[in-house]
Scaffold this active site. Structure first.
Site, PDB file in Angstrom:
ATOM      1  CG  ASP A 444      98.286 -12.215  -0.515  1.00 12.92           C
ATOM      2  OD1 ASP A 444      99.118 -12.786   0.216  1.00 12.92           O
ATOM      3  OD2 ASP A 444      98.478 -11.989  -1.721  1.00 12.92           O
ATOM      4  CG  ASP A 501     103.758 -15.006  -4.040  1.00 14.92           C
ATOM      5  OD1 ASP A 501     102.611 -15.491  -4.015  1.00 14.92           O
ATOM      6  OD2 ASP A 501     104.050 -13.944  -3.459  1.00 14.92           O
TER       7      ASP A 501
END
Length: 700
Positions: A444, A501
């Site tokens: 990430d 997301d």
């Protein structure tokens, strides 16, 4: 006058390059394949524009690096100055040209300033041109580089529109088009990464271009840092597109070299579908190298939206057991597993397992995951650090950018250009990969960068390269708050992207459809989210959520303990369907369909040998007509006959389909020729919004 000519050819396209009097080469044609005996000199002069009044007295070429000294009155390809700020105008001379097959190498020198420029152009069989350059200071004086574009191609007059992508967090890949106008149009990403709203991609379209027809030309810069895209139309009507790194005021010393990222250009005479299929082949054959190419892409279960930071070994074991029963094959432990990580305020940088949550380390959890038949993956965010962390307290000087900068998600970025930082991260990640049987890293990157240079991105690539060399069995996903770092630069070092997301299936279906222009389905992660979406608040049916995920690399990301019996059964069935079809789907040709209903997004994938296909058509919101418009298929053999059946015949919205006579819902199916399916089309049943029609076809 001397004129040199070269051509690069695939089955579907031709690129023609020329150089006059040893000057900078230029591309004078890229488009549909030309006859092998075409006279390239005649083509060159046959397409030269006449000069008019109030211009210079010679033709200024739109070369691979347009130069002001030639009379070029627009953005040049290379802007330089000396260290005192005085502009330096280049006049490169071609000293060597080599062609091997479909690869061209040009070597040019600039004697006055002291420069060497090497340009490489390679045309792949699937009609993607890879273009990159290297600039070396051969003189005794350092220079300052203000702008260094990848090689520049002209935009033909027939191209009337530009298509590119804007976006935001949880809303990536928002397609936007604009007409060409005189002057320059500029888009820049200053985030230090690709960015949610700055895909380094654009397409030039003709007036008749669509998904299935018309000429399309595409550009994609393989770079994961700040970048710049320029589209410009001159007063004489000529047009150029330039892509470059964001790297103003970089100093290059004697004997130092700077290269450009690779620019991937594509030509299609079959609309956007031809372009995306070429890009998908580039990914499959050149950029993506799976650890085990023969292994089917596994169904994921990611625990993030089930537990967030609330880690419990017993709870995770329960989730793992349920995930395996539903069909998951890889369990990904997300954020919250490492020392002191109880929220997003602390602990980034301290990459050791939290002994309070996991007294015996991760071994008991991984053993259980293996026992229920899944592999294990782990979330990491190596490039970041929280001020409240042991790492920051020990090394505050390792932070990228000024001390007074704003935090992002309560964190700062590490300066990867610092050798000690890179070594620390390599050792920390290596220790985890050696101790635990980790099959997969979800990597990430949850903030934009402050004070980043292009070297930060190169150092990131270097870290990935080192890890992949030592741990070739580990698959890596690129995630950056969702789709903040998606490009061919990062995909040359990873294997999958997390598109967004947002697990809102309506938004996902749109994003996946648009992102398909540059992303193959097998590398595009798509998860079945919770009943109530955490990013939009919408409540969507399980069948729609699951079918959206089943159109890409499928996974689950929800609290499985909340599922009722009907949802469980639906998810099991669609997961089983995906597992039965994934291998051929991920080798097939994806086609976006030209829907006549703006509220319907439709696409189909045809098997590599054409023996079968599957059609997905999702209704985004209530349609304006009170019935359905005809949907034309594409990519089929005109003379072949196909049998079409619904993949979910029992889930038709019967209350709104009072009468529908199509045999698609029956066992015998609808049998039509490819020509009929592509010209007459088919009618699909009425559905409520947030429902997916899935039609399977087989060639008879």
């Amino acid at each position: 006058m001397s004129l040199q000519t070269w051509r690069l050819d695939s089955d579907t396209c031709t690129y023609v390059f020329i150089a006059e009097n040893q000057a900078m080469p230029e591309c004078v044609y890229w488009g549909a394949a030309l006859a092998r005996d075409e006279d390239l000199e005649q083509l060159t002069f046959g397409t030269r524009r006449p000069l008019t009044n109030a211009t210079l007295d010679r033709y200024a070429p739109l070369s691979l690096y347009p130069e002001e000294i030639t009379g070029w009155q627009a953005q040049v390809g290379l802007e330089l100055s000396d260290l005192d700020g005085k502009r330096l105008l280049t006049q490169f001379v071609l000293v060597k040209a080599e062609q091997t097959g479909q690869t061209l190498h040009f070597t040019l020198t600039e004697a006055t300033i002291g420069l060497s420029l090497n340009i490489q152009l390679e045309l792949r069989p699937y009609a993607v041109l890879s273009a990159r350059s290297e600039l070396t200071v051969t003189g005794t004086q350092a220079i300052k580089i203000e702008h260094f574009s990848a090689p520049v191609l002209p935009v033909p007059d027939t191209c009337t529109q530009l298509l590119d992508f804007a976006g935001r967090w949880c809303g990536e890949f928002q397609a936007q088009t604009r007409a060409w106008q005189s002057g320059a149009w500029l888009r820049e990403s200053h985030e230090g990464r690709t960015g949610h709203g700055f895909s380094p991609t654009c397409f030039a379209l003709n007036a008749t271009s669509s998904n299935t027809q018309g000429e399309v030309r595409g550009w994609h810069l393989g770079w994961s840092g700040g970048h710049q895209a320029l589209a410009e139309e001159l007063q004489d009507g000529r047009r150029q597109i330039q892509f470059s790194r964001a790297q103003a005021n970089m100093v290059l010393k004697p004997n130092e070299t700077l290269d450009t990222p690779s620019l991937y250009c594509v030509y299609s005479a079959q609309g956007l579908n031809g372009a995306l299929q070429s890009y998908h082949q580039l990914l499959r054959e050149q950029l993506i190298h799976f650890p085990d190419p023969k292994r089917s892409r596994p169904v994921h279960y990611n625990c993030w939206e089930a537990i967030y930071f609330d880690h419990s070994l017993d709870g995770l074991k329960t989730l793992a057991t349920q995930a395996a029963e539903l069909g998951a094959e890889r369990f990904v432990l997300d954020d919250g597993w490492f020392k002191g990580r109880h929220h997003d305020l602390a602990a980034l940088g301290d990459w050791t397992v939290d002994s309070g949550k996991y007294p015996q380390g991760l071994h008991p959890l991984i053993e259980h995951i293996h026992q229920v038949g899944m592999r294990f993956g782990l979330w990491v965010e190596p490039e970041m650090v929280n001020p409240d962390s042991d790492l920051y307290r020990a090394h505050p000087d390792w932070v990228l950018g000024p001390k007074q900068q704003a935090l992002g998600r309560n964190q700062l970025a590490l300066d990867l250009q610092h050798p000690a930082v890179l070594d620390y991260l390599y050792q920390a990640l290596s220790a985890l990969l050696r101790e635990y049987p980790i099959d997969y890293l979800k990597w990430d990157h949850n903030r934009v960068l402050t004070g980043a240079s292009y070297q930060q991105t190169l150092a990131y690539y270097n870290l990935l390269t080192r890890l992949r060399q030592e741990f070739p069995q580990v698959e890596i996903e690129s995630c950056a708050s969702g789709g903040g770092r998606i490009d061919y630069g990062v995909l040359a070092h990873t294997h999958r992207v997390w598109l967004s997301d947002s697990n809102d299936a309506l938004e996902r279906w749109r994003m996946q459809h648009e992102a398909a222009l540059i992303l193959a389905p097998e590398i595009t992660g798509s998860h079945v989210g919770p009943r109530t979406c955490h990013s939009s608040g919408r409540v969507l049916p399980m069948a729609f959520r699951a079918w959206v995920a089943a159109s890409r690399h499928m996974g689950f990301e929800m609290d499985l303990r909340e599922l009722d019996a009907a949802e469980t059964q639906t998810l099991k069935q669609i997961t089983a369907w995906w597992k039965a079809n994934r291998d051929w789907l991920f080798k097939g040709r994806l086609h976006r369909l030209d829907s006549q209903e703006p509220d319907v997004i439709a696409e189909m994938t045809v098997a590599a040998q054409g023996e079968r296909f599957v059609l997905f058509a999702g209704l985004m919101q209530p349609p304006k007509p009170n019935s359905r418009r005809i949907l034309r298929l594409t990519g089929l053999e005109p003379t072949a006959r196909y049998r079409l059946r619904s993949a979910q015949p029992d889930t038709l919205s019967s209350p709104i389909n009072r009468l529908w006579r199509s045999p698609i819902q029956t066992e015998q199916g609808l049998v039509l020729s490819g020509q009929s399916l592509m010209q007459a089309g088919i009618s699909l049943p009425l559905t409520f919004p947030a429902q997916m029609n899935v039609i399977e076809g087989e060639r008879l």
